[in-house]
Structures are given as structure tokens and as C-alpha cells.
Design a protein around this motif. Sequence first.
Motif, PDB file in Angstrom:
ATOM      1  N   PRO A  71      74.546   0.478   5.912  1.00 32.47           N
ATOM      2  CA  PRO A  71      73.682   0.488   4.736  1.00 32.47           C
ATOM      3  C   PRO A  71      72.207   0.345   5.091  1.00 32.47           C
ATOM      4  N   PRO A  72      71.341   0.821   4.179  1.00 32.67           N
ATOM      5  CA  PRO A  72      69.906   0.743   4.447  1.00 32.67           C
ATOM      6  C   PRO A  72      69.381  -0.677   4.302  1.00 32.67           C
ATOM      7  N   ARG A  73      68.227  -0.928   4.895  1.00 28.72           N
ATOM      8  CA  ARG A  73      67.535  -2.208   4.728  1.00 28.72           C
ATOM      9  C   ARG A  73      66.692  -2.223   3.451  1.00 28.72           C
ATOM     10  N   ASP A  74      66.269  -1.060   3.019  1.00 22.93           N
ATOM     11  CA  ASP A  74      65.391  -0.969   1.864  1.00 22.93           C
ATOM     12  C   ASP A  74      66.125  -1.389   0.593  1.00 22.93           C
ATOM     13  N   GLU A  75      65.598  -2.425  -0.093  1.00 23.30           N
ATOM     14  CA  GLU A  75      66.304  -2.972  -1.254  1.00 23.30           C
ATOM     15  C   GLU A  75      66.390  -1.968  -2.392  1.00 23.30           C
ATOM     16  N   ALA A  76      65.357  -1.146  -2.564  1.00 23.61           N
ATOM     17  CA  ALA A  76      65.402  -0.137  -3.618  1.00 23.61           C
ATOM     18  C   ALA A  76      66.564   0.822  -3.399  1.00 23.61           C
ATOM     19  N   ARG A  77      66.842   1.158  -2.140  1.00 23.44           N
ATOM     20  CA  ARG A  77      67.968   2.035  -1.837  1.00 23.44           C
ATOM     21  C   ARG A  77      69.300   1.303  -2.052  1.00 23.44           C
ATOM     22  N   LEU A  78      69.349   0.039  -1.661  1.00 22.76           N
ATOM     23  CA  LEU A  78      70.579  -0.726  -1.858  1.00 22.76           C
ATOM     24  C   LEU A  78      70.950  -0.827  -3.335  1.00 22.76           C
ATOM     25  N   ARG A  79      69.933  -0.948  -4.182  1.00 17.34           N
ATOM     26  CA  ARG A  79      70.172  -1.121  -5.616  1.00 17.34           C
ATOM     27  C   ARG A  79      70.325   0.208  -6.346  1.00 17.34           C
ATOM     28  N   ASN A  80      70.154   1.319  -5.647  1.00 23.35           N
ATOM     29  CA  ASN A  80      70.194   2.622  -6.297  1.00 23.35           C
ATOM     30  C   ASN A  80      71.616   3.182  -6.279  1.00 23.35           C
ATOM     31  N   MET A  81      72.281   3.108  -7.431  1.00 26.55           N
ATOM     32  CA  MET A  81      73.631   3.653  -7.566  1.00 26.55           C
ATOM     33  C   MET A  81      73.643   4.862  -8.489  1.00 26.55           C
ATOM     34  N   ASN A  82      72.453   5.293  -8.941  1.00 21.93           N
ATOM     35  CA  ASN A  82      72.371   6.323  -9.957  1.00 21.93           C
ATOM     36  C   ASN A  82      72.241   7.700  -9.336  1.00 21.93           C
TER      37      ASN A  82
END
Length: 436
Positions: free
Chosen positions: A196-207
Amino acid sequence: MNIKQRRATVRIYRHGLGDCHLVTLYGKEGATYRILIDCGVIIGTSDATKMMTDVLEDVRKESGDNIDLLVATHKHWDHLSGFMQAKNAFSKLNVSEVWMAWTEDPDDKQASELRKDNDEALAMLQSAAMRLQMDAPDIEHPLLELLGFFGASARITTQSALEAVRNKSSNVRYCDPEDKPHDLKSFGAKIYVLGPPRDEARLRNMNAPKTPGDKTTYKMALDAFNQYLTPAINEDESHLPFSRPYNIPTQVAQTVPFFQEHYWNQQDWRRIDDAWLDDATSLALQLDNVVNNTSLVLGIELNEGDVLLFAADAQVGNWLSWGDRKWTDQNGTEVTGPDLLHRTVFYKVGHHGSPNATGRECGIDLMVNLAIAVVPVDHEMALKRKWGDLPFKTLMDALDQATKTRGYTLRTDQPPSNISLSRGLRSDPLYFEIDF
């Protein structure tokens, strides 16, 4: 294909709605390197303990009780349950090395903060579920379905299954996409960590990719839960829809003729007795998606450049992050995430073929050499769990289109096609097996 020419064999278990994969890499003079990726099945599976025991006994037999690398991709029951359900068989496996995502590293600050947030949300959801079961024990609420991903009970959880894996070897690696590829020279292979990525925006992006910057949905669900549900669960009268003198317990109301005639009848859609839990269901769905996005994603590069992609349950944010991924091998050659997708010949389809777990522009469209796609799924179980669109037809059509000239697409809940058998697939009631 001549056995001496085999580079790898992938055995995909057909045990239901869950993941378990045994990868064998071949070296000189009969040497083998065994990789076991996940081993679990969804709650509600008939005779799950026997099924997972059968799977792990087969793993033992095929591997001679020796697994070189055990991978736990993420903390969901349908990927880890077998390590608890088949404890006896699992105890007999010798494991040299364990891999998990950086999100499970106890010494990683960012991982600790993420786990703290998720654990707090899970604790609140469990409180809501307990309240639901006390108030309306006969209701099959979506909240209870979603919480099933985090364990069978308070005693047997995904965390306990993860610990069983972690304790299997003293050699535990927490994988980060910035890591150099793991070079298995003796077996002509390299393993790349894509997510998984380190970038939190990417982690939270499920859309869907049309909203790549969205990282607010999870926080909004958490805030709504805290504002409206936490006081209600704790029976703070100021936050209840009706004060206590006007409350009628569900069990009492079910015995009153007026309510039997006008409320519990054929028109269940009019009922509102569990509507207060809508915010809890929203939070549970978001938590489930966040955990999916922490999936450890591996690309196994074979000699001649072919790649086997195991994406676990990675969702959009995880997929998007691969476009930024770069490595430099020992010869100074740059390898990128899109390059690995371009050379992918085998894809273990993410999240049982759900609509939000396989990228299109950042995924399938880049897999121009895809030959085989396998979907671990059980459509009948998905229907029982009210997930009727698993596997997603649009995705299956795209996979069929991508593989039709070079190979085939498989579902583990269906018999193999004649084309797949003619192209070398080996089929058993317990597994599919493919050579590369």
C-alpha cells in the motif's frame, strides 16, 4: 509445457469467498521456492473449519511442510481465517519468512496512528452492534455483515489471525513500496512491492478515479457516528429521538396487536426501528474499504520479464499509487509500476471481482499482455450476503476481452472452460493450477 521449462506454478484454491494462493518458483536441479499468499474464507461459509483444514492440508502435502515465504496481505477475515480455523494443520507448516504491509509494523509511527484510528472506529462499531443485538436480536443488519470482515467473535479476530502469522517466523518483513525488489536469483525471479501507498490521501481513496483527491468520506462517517450514535448507544436521553416515557422496547412492541398489524407486516421498507444505525453502517463500510486499501500488493517478475500480479483487495487509491512507483535494479535499469502492469501475464483479481477494486485506466488498460485472470469468488454466498454484483459483470467483460486472444478468465465458483483446459489449466475440486 515441458516440466524442466517451468518458471512458476500458481495454485488457486477454490474454497469459497476468500483468498488462498500457493506459488512455486523453480530453480536448478529440482529446487523450489514456495510462497503462500493468504488463507481465509468469509464468515458464514458452510463448514468453514473443515474447508480451511482441507486447504492447508493440501498446502502441507504440496510443499512438504516447508513454506519459504508466507504473505498476509491485509487484516480481513476472508484472507486470514484459515490460520485460526485450521490451527493444527497450520502448526505443522515450517515458515522461513513472513511478509506483511508496512501498515502492520508495530514500530512505524504512521502505521501506529492508522491502526489507532481504525481500532477506535472498530470499537465504536462493536458497541453499536451489541446495542443492535440487544434491542433487535432477530434483525439481519448490514452492520453485522460488515463487522464479519474483522473476525468471528471477540475471541477470534483478524488481529489474532494476524498474530498467528507474525509468530510463525522470527524473520518478519514489513514491506514498503520504496523497498528494493527482492531478488531471488536462484529461481530467476524478483518480487516487487507495489502497495500500500504511504500517501494518506491515496489510502483513504476508495472511490472512482474521477475523484482522486477525496479523503474526507471516512472522516465524515466517523464524525457523524461520534455526534449522533455514541450518545445514543450510551443512552444519553438528550440525543435519543424520543424521551424514555415514550420509548417502547422492540421485544414489547412485537407483542402488541396494533404494531403487529401496522408495523411488522409485509411492508418492511416502512420500518425505521434500526434507521438510527445508518451512520454506523456508513462508518463500517468506510473502515472496511480503508483496510482493503492497506493491501500488500506484489508483482512477481519471472525471467523473460513476465509478471504475476497479486493485488489482494487493493482499491482505487492503492492502484493509482503504482503510477508513481519506480525502482532501479542492480544493472541500473529503471522499472516502473506501469511497466510491471504492461508485462503482467497473470492477474489475481482483486476483492473477488468487486466494481471498485480493479483499476481501469490505471489497471486493465495497461495490462496489454494479460493472458490469465482468476477471480476467487462464490456468487451464491455473495447473494446471501446481499452482494449480488460479485463478480461485477462489467469487470468480467473487460477481463474476458483482455485475455481472450492469449488465455482465459476463470471464476473459482465455476467449472473451467474447455479453452482453459486446452491451454494447460489443471483443475481439481479444491484448486485450479497454472504453469508459467
